[in-house]
Design a protein around this motif. Structure first.
Motif, short mmCIF file in Angstrom:
data_model
loop_
_atom_site.label_atom_id
_atom_site.label_comp_id
_atom_site.label_asym_id
_atom_site.label_seq_id
_atom_site.Cartn_x
_atom_site.Cartn_y
_atom_site.Cartn_z
N THR A 21 0.86 -1.29 -0.19
CA THR A 21 0.07 -0.20 0.00
C THR A 21 0.91 1.39 0.01
OG1 THR A 21 -1.57 -1.25 1.03
CG2 THR A 21 -1.75 1.32 1.39
N ARG A 48 2.23 1.68 -3.54
CA ARG A 48 1.27 2.47 -4.38
C ARG A 48 0.99 4.05 -4.03
NH1 ARG A 48 -3.49 -1.94 -3.39
NH2 ARG A 48 -4.74 -0.53 -4.99
N ASN A 49 0.75 4.20 -2.73
CA ASN A 49 0.56 5.65 -2.14
C ASN A 49 1.68 6.52 -2.93
OD1 ASN A 49 -1.13 7.27 -0.41
ND2 ASN A 49 1.11 7.88 0.15
N CYS A 109 1.99 12.21 2.43
CA CYS A 109 1.04 12.04 3.73
C CYS A 109 0.10 13.41 4.05
CB CYS A 109 2.24 11.69 4.83
SG CYS A 109 1.25 11.66 6.56
N GLY A 154 -4.63 10.41 5.27
CA GLY A 154 -4.26 9.28 5.92
C GLY A 154 -4.54 9.50 7.54
N ALA A 182 -0.46 6.79 4.05
CA ALA A 182 -0.98 6.62 2.85
C ALA A 182 -2.08 7.34 2.33
CB ALA A 182 -1.43 5.06 3.05
N GLN A 203 -2.86 9.30 -0.15
CA GLN A 203 -3.42 9.60 -1.42
C GLN A 203 -4.30 8.03 -1.64
OE1 GLN A 203 -3.68 12.19 -3.51
NE2 GLN A 203 -2.66 13.03 -1.67
N TYR A 204 -3.86 6.92 -1.16
CA TYR A 204 -4.58 5.81 -1.09
C TYR A 204 -5.97 5.89 -0.68
CZ TYR A 204 -5.61 0.72 -0.32
OH TYR A 204 -6.18 -0.41 -0.27
N TYR A 205 -5.84 6.54 0.78
CA TYR A 205 -7.27 6.65 1.40
C TYR A 205 -8.13 7.84 0.68
CZ TYR A 205 -5.78 3.11 4.40
OH TYR A 205 -5.41 1.87 5.19
#
Length: 516
Positions: A46, A49-50, A62, A398, A449, A451-453
């Motif tokens: 993860t 990927r972020n 972040c 995040g 993370a 950007q992922y969230y």
């Protein structure tokens, strides 16, 4: 220097959104050491990927962009007053454009300045050197890892390690203890800078200066080189792992510096930095202020796309290889659904969730909530938000470190009927008891993370308490596919307590002298 302000702005954007090459290399090496199907392996996937998403979107890696800290080397005669003013303007501009979070808060009133400017912020250190060019270095160190900084005064008695004297072996014990006490709350796997000597202030400054060194450099002092290598090896035997989930990789880098001290004082200062190791620098033409070169290899020269693709593939295969269950929950969530969960389950949330940090938790202790929280999810998060003619948009989101809410969380779960709390680093015994009594769980999201969230957040439904400042406001967010791991369940089980206990037992094996 007509281009100085723009160059500093470019430096801020690059530092916030694009991890440098040496850090990326360390993270990729960590991925190779972990089984992709484990919690630690999935977390590192993860993270990869972020990193790729942040670079593509030119958005913060972040959401906690910390307190911008600049080290500026100038030729003799450079106008530092004008340069400071330009740096402040660049910080303000980057904040308004969503590259930095609004992080400057009045310590007496709690008011957020909204532009990252105020007494003491940003931090700017000027130093002269005998060169014609100007060098500007920047580090963005978030509050979660800043809170895990620690300073020891030798001699000392260290839990698990015994007596630490005023010698190299005592220093060794202090550093190992510092890594142990951070657990997953500083977003491990991380990096540490260590300062030996000085006074209380200069010791910490020396420790932070070590974070500007390259990950792969070699300490010119042989004793410290050996100690750095020893710490990096032994720290990864503690089993704390990524996010404190357990695993093979706990530390990604260790840099140690030394300075003279007073006869009566012997300080060992440790500056902990999360995996989102955001530091960069530029060398500028002193006449124009234009960028001549970047101090560290830029992240774009070591793409994370392949690592991210590998991680995505591993995530799809992981459920078949591991014992973890994957459970989809729609909000509001029932007590029955919560009590069916156990530590290790991967929970995917759809529906509305609400952000809440320090100011909101304090408020809710004595007041009603502005929305119905029965069956709700509270997310420990201070997002980066931007507003345009269409409304508010989530730019980075995040989790923040949850342990700060320990004095409040159990009472608030009971008062409002909250079913899930999301954050990072875990919580303590009081919250664990409340989860068991009232039927709730703690879900650990992947720290950093952002950007992922943020991609899971499809709509901003509203906001309350904007007067607390954007990070501390209560944002009501419509989410889809928000995944996190159950690390504290409604049956009294805590992965965080288990990892802490296990790593403490492993810490004790390093009690005997090594550097005599």
């Amino acid at each position: 220097m007509k281009s100085f302000l723009q160059s500093v702005y470019d430096l801020i954007v690059e530092t916030s959104t694009n991890l440098p090459g040496d850090v990326r290399k360390a993270i990729r090496e960590a991925q190779a050491r972990e089984d992709a199907a484990t919690r630690a392996g999935l977390s590192l996937g993860t993270i990869a990927r972020n990193i790729a998403m942040a670079e593509t979107k030119v958005s913060p890696i972040c959401q906690d962009t910390g307190m911008p800290t600049f080290i500026v080397h100038t030729p003799v005669g450079a106008n530092q007053i004008v340069m400071k003013r330009d740096i402040q303007e660049a910080v303000s501009r980057a904040t308004k454009e969503g590259k930095l979070r609004t992080n400057s808060v009045d310590s007496l009133t709690g008011a957020n300045s909204g532009d990252n400017l105020g007494p003491g912020t940003p931090v700017i250190h000027f130093e002269q050197w005998e060169r014609d060019d100007i060098e500007v270095r920047l580090i963005l160190k978030g509050g979660g890892c800043e809170n895990k900084n620690i300073q020891y005064s030798l001699p000392a008695e260290l839990e698990g390690l015994g007596k630490a004297g005023r010698d190299l072996d005592g220093i060794r014990k202090c550093i190992l203890h510092a890594i142990y006490q951070a657990q997953g709350q500083g977003c491990s796997a991380g990096f540490i800078g260590v300062g030996i000597g000085g006074d209380r202030t200069t010791g910490y400054e020396l420790a932070k200066q070590q974070l500007f060194r390259r990950v792969d450099d070699t300490n010119p002092i042989d004793e410290l080189r050996q100690l750095e290598e020893y710490i990096l090896e032994k720290a990864n035997q503690l089993g704390i792992g990524t996010m404190g989930f357990g695993g093979e990789v706990t530390l990604l880098g260790c840099k140690i510096g030394v300075m003279n001290r007073l006869p009566a004082s012997f300080f060992v200062s440790v500056a902990y930095n999360c995996w989102a190791y955001r530091r960069q620098g530029v060398l500028l033409d002193s006449a124009s202020g234009e960028i001549k070169e970047w101090v560290y290899e830029r992240g774009s020269e070591l793409p994370m796309d392949s690592a991210a693709d590998e991680a995505a593939g591993a995530a799809e295969e992981a459920p078949a290889k591991s014992e973890s269950r994957r459970i989809v929950l729609n909000t509001p969530i029932s007590e029955e659904q919560i009590r069916s969960l156990k530590v290790g389950d991967v929970v995917v949330i759809n529906g509305e969730m609400h952000t809440g940090r320090d100011a909101l938790h304090k408020y809710l202790m004595d007041h009603d909530a502005p929305v119905d929280l029965n069956g709700a999810v509270i997310y420990h998060c201070g997002p980066v938000m931007l507003k345009d003619e269409e409304g508010w948009h989530v730019k980075a989101a995040g989790p923040t470190t949850s342990i700060r809410e320990e004095p409040y969380q159990g009472d608030i779960i009971k008062k409002f009927g909250i079913r899930a709390v999301i954050g990072k680093g875990g919580m303590g015994a009081k919250t664990l008891a409340a989860l068991q009594e009232h039927g709730a769980v703690y879900l650990n999201a992947i720290g950093g993370a952002a950007q992922y969230y943020a991609e899971c957040m499809k709509q901003v439904n509203g906001v309350d308490f904007l007067e607390f400042g954007i990070p501390e406001a209560m944002w009501h967010l419509d989410v889809e596919g928000f995944a996190a791991i159950v690390t504290m369940d409604a049956h009294g089980n805590s992965l965080h307590a288990d990892v802490d206990r296990s790593s403490f037992e492993k810490l004790a094996q390093f009690k005997d002298p090594v550097f005599a």
